[in-house]
Scaffold this motif. Structure first.
Motif, PDB file in Angstrom:
ATOM      1  N   LEU A  31     -11.070  13.539 -15.488  1.00  0.00           N
ATOM      2  CA  LEU A  31     -11.181  14.993 -15.304  1.00  0.00           C
ATOM      3  C   LEU A  31     -11.900  15.336 -14.003  1.00  0.00           C
ATOM      4  CD1 LEU A  31     -12.128  16.155 -18.926  1.00  0.00           C
ATOM      5  CD2 LEU A  31     -10.084  16.858 -17.664  1.00  0.00           C
ATOM      6  N   LYS A  84      -9.837  22.485 -15.492  1.00  0.00           N
ATOM      7  CA  LYS A  84     -10.878  21.502 -15.201  1.00  0.00           C
ATOM      8  C   LYS A  84     -12.238  21.952 -15.725  1.00  0.00           C
ATOM      9  CE  LYS A  84     -10.979  18.589 -11.578  1.00  0.00           C
ATOM     10  NZ  LYS A  84     -11.028  18.017 -10.264  1.00  0.00           N
ATOM     11  N   SER A 112     -12.443  21.943 -19.586  1.00  0.00           N
ATOM     12  CA  SER A 112     -12.402  20.609 -20.180  1.00  0.00           C
ATOM     13  C   SER A 112     -13.657  19.804 -19.878  1.00  0.00           C
ATOM     14  CB  SER A 112     -11.182  19.847 -19.668  1.00  0.00           C
ATOM     15  OG  SER A 112     -10.026  20.624 -19.853  1.00  0.00           O
ATOM     16  N   TRP A 161     -16.430  20.851 -22.046  1.00  0.00           N
ATOM     17  CA  TRP A 161     -16.200  20.369 -23.407  1.00  0.00           C
ATOM     18  C   TRP A 161     -16.591  18.890 -23.543  1.00  0.00           C
ATOM     19  CZ3 TRP A 161     -12.241  22.782 -26.941  1.00  0.00           C
ATOM     20  CH2 TRP A 161     -12.113  22.051 -28.113  1.00  0.00           C
ATOM     21  N   PRO A 202      -7.537  22.497 -24.445  1.00  0.00           N
ATOM     22  CA  PRO A 202      -8.205  21.293 -24.956  1.00  0.00           C
ATOM     23  C   PRO A 202      -7.236  20.213 -25.439  1.00  0.00           C
ATOM     24  CG  PRO A 202      -8.704  23.216 -26.335  1.00  0.00           C
ATOM     25  CD  PRO A 202      -8.016  23.718 -25.111  1.00  0.00           C
ATOM     26  N   ALA A 204      -5.536  18.737 -21.989  1.00  0.00           N
ATOM     27  CA  ALA A 204      -6.403  18.148 -20.963  1.00  0.00           C
ATOM     28  C   ALA A 204      -7.380  17.144 -21.563  1.00  0.00           C
ATOM     29  CB  ALA A 204      -7.172  19.242 -20.225  1.00  0.00           C
ATOM     30  N   ILE A 205      -7.533  17.145 -22.891  1.00  0.00           N
ATOM     31  CA  ILE A 205      -8.479  16.215 -23.510  1.00  0.00           C
ATOM     32  C   ILE A 205      -7.784  15.317 -24.545  1.00  0.00           C
ATOM     33  CG2 ILE A 205     -10.586  16.024 -24.893  1.00  0.00           C
ATOM     34  CD1 ILE A 205     -11.409  18.758 -23.610  1.00  0.00           C
TER      35      ILE A 205
END
Ligand SMILES: [Zn+2]
Ligand SMILES: [Zn+2]
Length: 572
Positions: A203, A214, A217, A220, A299, A302-303
């Protein structure tokens, strides 16, 4: 030439999608996929119907049918809609497809073998009236973070946080309204902590990620990833492949995310009979993947998705770009099915053709902030931009070539002082390409309008209708330059208004389809000399003058026409 996988978030099939869903993911992805193909790239564009999960089960229960009956109807209706909107999916699959289910089960099994899955007893809300555990949307309550009173067991729609059902304050059963009891049940979890460092590193260093993606995330992940349960006590879904998990299914989000890969697998399997080709795409560093989603899905894309890829230990290509849009509002309010606020995509087609909506929505694409759809703006965009700016310019030029030159395009030659106009159009066109490349879709539409307006200004200044009488040679030069701008518009409109662009291409006397004319080869060229301009018909038509006065009536009529064409389970 590059290889690209373009994806749009899978529409959830409990109802017909509304305009916000269309612009946020599917239409944006289609514009981009079309653009990439026009640049000669190799593209696989996939999406599908997200059929599992509790909202579908709830909706089906309400209607007294099995979930599959409902999703069968919505899926085929949505497919018909995408065709009517000119969405060029290579494969629009569904999570009930056999290829998908098998893929998800194999993938989850692999995560278990790799040591990322563990099971433990969990205390979860259980409704005694309904004799069932209440996963996800089966339980509602107050969000512990923002206080929103209708947060669901899995996520708060207001603040976007993922939730655990026990976090809800004042929980209640979505089916009967009773306060649930808490009971123990065994569930399987993915241990995201094991990929935390790799994910954080990715990331931080991946320069192609949009700022909002960005920031959200990183924030998070920096708070520390927790294990997430991947199973549910539900029958509707992909069976959980773990030992001892019989009767449980995979949580809908893990299931749907893996659909991007399974839909690609299915595509090559069905189109070429090749069960392994998908690996040449998803397991290749040369392939770029682009995800078009709404901001509430950040989320997961990107995660969670990269985490799943990392945990598989297979060489999956990680997201190259994630284009997350803000929300489209409707006359200042959120789209709402229950409160009947907004326009649904089938109703929209009863009001104006697909090309008009594609252009209007691209113009209103909520790229940097929430954007408000208003009928006033819709009216202005259709009548002023599509008709006055673009349609009128095209019409003026083609009509002049028809009437003053017998419809035969002149041989492009030395254009004298008009060469600078051609140069400005050329520069503007490649700037549109650059904006599309960077997924600045709204900005690209501004560039197209600029060319049309500049074209109209050029005609007003040079007056070719007068020159054709007084100085024919000069007039021919002007029309040659103007024809270049018209042809350029056909190319640039192709991703946005594909049907109109192709009609324009044909009016110009060009062979084949504008959608096959690769820009790098065609964009700089003029209409070949000797080409016969075909019959000139208006590219677009205006909305009636009293449209805004009558809009409520027009929308109500469109709504009832659309409703009568919907499959039975989709009629309210
Ligand atoms: Zn909240
Ligand atoms: Zn209940």
């Amino acid at each position: 030439m590059g290889k690209y996988i373009v994806t749009s978030a899978w529409p959830y099939v409990n109802h017909v999608p509304h305009l916000g869903t269309l612009v946020g993911s599917i239409l944006s992805a289609d514009i981009y996929a079309r653009y990439l193909r026009l640049r000669g790239h190799d593209v696989v564009f996939v999406s599908g119907s997200d059929e599992h999960g509790t909202p579908i089960e709830l909706e089906a229960r309400k209607k007294g049918v099995e979930p599959k009956e409902l999703t069968d109807q919505v899926h085929s209706y949505d497919v018909e809609m995408w065709n009517r909107y000119g969405i060029t999916f290579d494969n629009y699959s569904r999570t009930e497809s056999a290829v998908h289910k098998e893929f998800v089960m194999g993938f989850m099994k692999k995560l278990e073998e790799n040591g990322y899955i563990f099971s433990q007893e969990e205390v979860l809300p259980f409704c005694e009236n309904d004799d069932m555990f209440l996963p996800d949307r089966f339980v509602e309550g107050t969000c512990p973070y923002c206080g929103y009173e209708r947060a669901r067991g899995d996520q708060c729609d207001e603040c976007g946080r993922l939730l655990h059902p026990t976090e809800l304050k004042n929980p209640r059963c979505s089916l009967c309204g009773a306060t649930p009891k808490y009971k123990s049940t065994r569930h399987w979890f993915i241990d995201l902590r094991k990929v935390q460092d790799r994910l954080l590193n990715w990331l931080e260093n991946h320069s192609e990620l949009q700022d909002n993606v960005k920031k959200f995330s990183l924030n998070w992940v920096a708070q520390g990833l927790k294990p997430r349960s991947v199973t549910r006590d539900l029958k509707w879904g992909v069976p959980a492949p773990f030992e001892g998990a019989e009767g449980k299914t995979i949580y809908v989000w893990f299931d749907a995310l893996l659909g991007y890969v399974s839909a690609t697998k299915e595509y090559f399997l069905e189109s070429r009979g090749d069960a392994e080709e998908w690996k040449n795409w998803w397991w290749s560093e040369e392939v770029k993947t682009i995800y078009f989603i709404g901001k509430d899905n950040i989320p997961f894309h990107a995660i969670i998705l990269p985490a799943l890829f990392m945990a598989s230990h297979d060489p999956y290509t990680l997201p190259w770009r994630i284009s997350a849009t803000e929300y489209l509002m409707f006359e200042g309010q959120q789209f709402s099915k229950s409160r009947r606020i907004g326009v649904w995509i089938d109703e929209a087609l009863e009001i104006a053709p697909a090309d008009y909506w594609r252009w209007v929505l691209a113009r209103m694409r909520p790229e940097a902030r929430d954007t408000n759809f208003t009928w006033k703006e819709f009216y202005r965009i259709v009548n002023t931009e599509l008709n006055d700016d673009i349609g009128n310019f095209v019409n003026r030029v083609l009509s002049l070539v028809r009437s003053r030159m017998s419809g035969v395009a002149p041989e492009p030659e030395d254009l004298g002082e008009y060469a600078s106009f051609v140069e400005r159009v050329r520069t503007a066109a490649w700037r549109v390409a650059e904006d599309l490349d960077r997924i600045r879709i709204k900005k690209a539409t501004e560039g197209i309008l600029e060319i049309a307006r500049e074209g109209n200004g050029f005609l007003n200044k040079t007056e070719p209708w007068r020159l054709m009488r007084e100085d024919r040679e000069e007039g021919v030069r002007v029309l040659t330059a103007a024809l270049y701008a018209v042809k350029t518009l056909a190319h640039l409109l192709a991703p946005f208004t594909p049907e109109a662009a192709d009609r324009l291409w044909s009016m110009l006397g060009m062979a084949g389809s504008v959608h096959e004319a690769v820009w790098d080869e065609w964009l700089d060229r003029n209409v070949p000399g000797g080409s016969r301009i075909r019959e000139v018909k208006p590219l677009f038509t205006k909305l009636p003058e009293d449209f805004l006065d009558r809009v409520d009536e027009i929308v109500a009529e469109a709504r009832s026409r659309a409703a009568s064409k919907r499959p039975p389970l989709l009629r309210d």
